[in-house]
Design a protein around this motif. Sequence first.
Motif, short mmCIF file in Angstrom:
data_model
loop_
_atom_site.label_atom_id
_atom_site.label_comp_id
_atom_site.label_asym_id
_atom_site.label_seq_id
_atom_site.Cartn_x
_atom_site.Cartn_y
_atom_site.Cartn_z
N UNK A 32 34.45 53.66 39.52
CA UNK A 32 34.77 52.56 40.43
C UNK A 32 33.91 52.77 41.66
N UNK A 33 32.87 51.93 41.79
CA UNK A 33 31.92 52.11 42.88
C UNK A 33 32.55 51.68 44.20
N UNK A 34 32.02 52.27 45.27
CA UNK A 34 32.54 51.96 46.60
C UNK A 34 32.46 50.46 46.89
N UNK A 35 31.33 49.87 46.58
CA UNK A 35 31.19 48.42 46.82
C UNK A 35 31.40 47.63 45.53
N UNK A 36 32.13 48.19 44.60
CA UNK A 36 32.51 47.58 43.31
C UNK A 36 31.33 47.34 42.37
N UNK A 37 30.27 46.76 42.88
CA UNK A 37 29.08 46.45 42.09
C UNK A 37 29.41 45.61 40.86
N UNK A 38 30.19 44.57 41.08
CA UNK A 38 30.45 43.61 40.00
C UNK A 38 29.24 42.69 39.88
N UNK B 62 35.00 55.97 44.11
CA UNK B 62 34.40 56.26 45.42
C UNK B 62 35.10 55.42 46.47
N UNK B 63 35.91 56.06 47.31
CA UNK B 63 36.66 55.37 48.37
C UNK B 63 37.37 54.13 47.85
N UNK B 64 38.20 54.26 46.84
CA UNK B 64 38.81 53.06 46.26
C UNK B 64 39.82 52.41 47.20
N UNK B 65 40.28 53.16 48.18
CA UNK B 65 41.28 52.59 49.08
C UNK B 65 40.64 52.11 50.38
N UNK B 66 39.35 52.21 50.45
CA UNK B 66 38.66 51.85 51.67
C UNK B 66 38.76 50.37 52.01
N UNK B 67 38.83 49.53 50.99
CA UNK B 67 38.79 48.09 51.23
C UNK B 67 40.15 47.41 51.16
N UNK B 68 41.21 48.19 50.92
CA UNK B 68 42.52 47.55 50.75
C UNK B 68 43.52 48.17 51.73
N UNK B 69 44.62 47.44 51.95
CA UNK B 69 45.63 47.95 52.88
C UNK B 69 46.35 49.16 52.28
#
Lengths: 296, 235
Positions: free
Chosen positions: B76-82, B154-161
């Motif tokens: 699971x990339x930090x910036x998702x990379x979808x 990589x920082x999976x919780x960085x973008x969510x509450x």
Amino acid sequence: MIRSGRTDLPLSRDPSVRLVPWIIGLMTYLACLMLAGSLLLSEMLGQWTNGLSGTVTVQVLPQEQEAPELLNERVEKLVRILERTDGIDEVRAIPLEEIAALLEPWVGGTASLDALPLPRLIDMRLNVAAPPPMGELKTMLSNADPGALLDDHGIWQDQLADLVIALELVAGFIVLLVGLATIGIVIFATRSGMAAHQDVIEVLHLIGAEDGYVARQFQNLALTQGLRGGIIGIAMGAATIWGLGYAADHIDSSILPQVKLLAWHWVVLASLPAVTALIARSTARRTVVRSLTRMV
Amino acid sequence: MRYGTGPEVLREVTCTLKPGSFHFLTGRSGAGKSSLLKLMYLAHRPSRGLVTLFDEDIATLPRQRLPFLRRRVGVVFQEFRLLNHLSAFDNVALPLRVAGVKEGTIRKHVDELLAWTGLGDHTEARPPTLSGGQQQRVAIARALISRPDLLLADEPTGNVDDALGVRLLYLFEELNRMGTTVVIATHSESLVSRFKKPILHLEDGVLIHHDRVEAKDGTADPRDPRKQFGRGTKQ
Ligand SMILES: Nc1ncnc2c1ncn2[C@@H]1O[C@H](COP(=O)(O)OP(=O)(O)O)[C@@H](O)[C@H]1O
Ligand SMILES: [Mg+2]
């Protein structure tokens, strides 16, 4: 070629995608004209070598005070020899009356013909597919009878053949250049496509795509582009050839040799789009694989 | 390891991840967490030192075998990379397509997983039309679809509450219980203290262990290292 209907890269939306088939089309058009030209030239040369219509005439000159019977014997002997020669389909001694009829407008009346030392003529129809070599035929005839003359186009035919070969080499060289240019275009288009979608390629790579999987996306596009370009090129080429053929038909045909592209020539030209498509496909594949090996 | 001719961003890193273990990878921003994960998902080769993954030495493994190792690692990339031009379904399906799985099987598995992650109604949506949390679930589904042996986030919780972050970690814990080895890079102290898991702490490219719960992980056989980082140093 698996799943060619589905692609993971949005390549077909790239602006270069619409342009590339036209450039390849132009290249194929040039290649098509060069190929058609050299096929026509060799066809033309073949016909000239065979004599324009595939017939050749031998003149048998009478000797001084020669009796007509002796001249007849000489002609018959030559006819027998020629009939046994390979590459000659038909041999016909032209009867004296026909020669007289040919000369009648010039001489007037038939009364005095017997008195004139007329040369005799033997018409030969050559086997167009495998004509006898003119040089050998000439030597053979003069050995058999020093008074037998074969129309001699030998020297200028040789020069013409050299010219045709030179022209064909030039045409072949141009086809080669055009092929290299096409490869260059595909390499350029593939590289810019890879650069534009570097992020997608990286993701594919990281989730376990083999190089061939990524290459397939580019090579399928290149295949269709090559095919499209090839069809554009051959269509324009065919239109040009037909146009020139139409114009040639309406020029006094006695000046121009009557050459037309044969069926197998058209087959060669029609295979151009497939050739272009395959060149484009393998070029794209090599380009992608080579650049992917730089990734871990 | 180093980027190009730059300075070494990882210098002294020695560790072995046992199969079925769960680790947090912590450290300040720029400490080298992402770089260490890149070594683990084979995006980079170490400039020196030894990296073994699934008992294979990365340095000596022929390049064409690497894709098969990568397929056993979910990232699971930090910036998702979808991939923005593909639907959620196609994004999640990608690892299976790349591996040459049959389309019928793909449809079944992907539909199942998307339903499970609560994206059943958004299978045809493109990532840009999804919310950050939904995009993250697509990214997680893509990492899980091929049932990886090793899951890296990589920082999976960085973008969510925070609430969502906690839910996410319960999900990873659940996966870990089913046998997946998990490594989560994060700089969130609250999450780390909440889930009592062993910690790999990076400080300026140097790895420091904090094995808080040794008893729990003692079950794994140390002679069967699933993943090893360096005997000696790895850089
Ligand atoms: N692609 C890159 N090229 C060059 N240097 C990089 C690159 N990515 C990261 N770095 C450098 O490597 C060091 C570690 O970065 P990173 O692994 O991203 O740390 P973290 O994920 O812990 O924030 C940083 O000094 C960063 O500047
Ligand atoms: Mg990072």
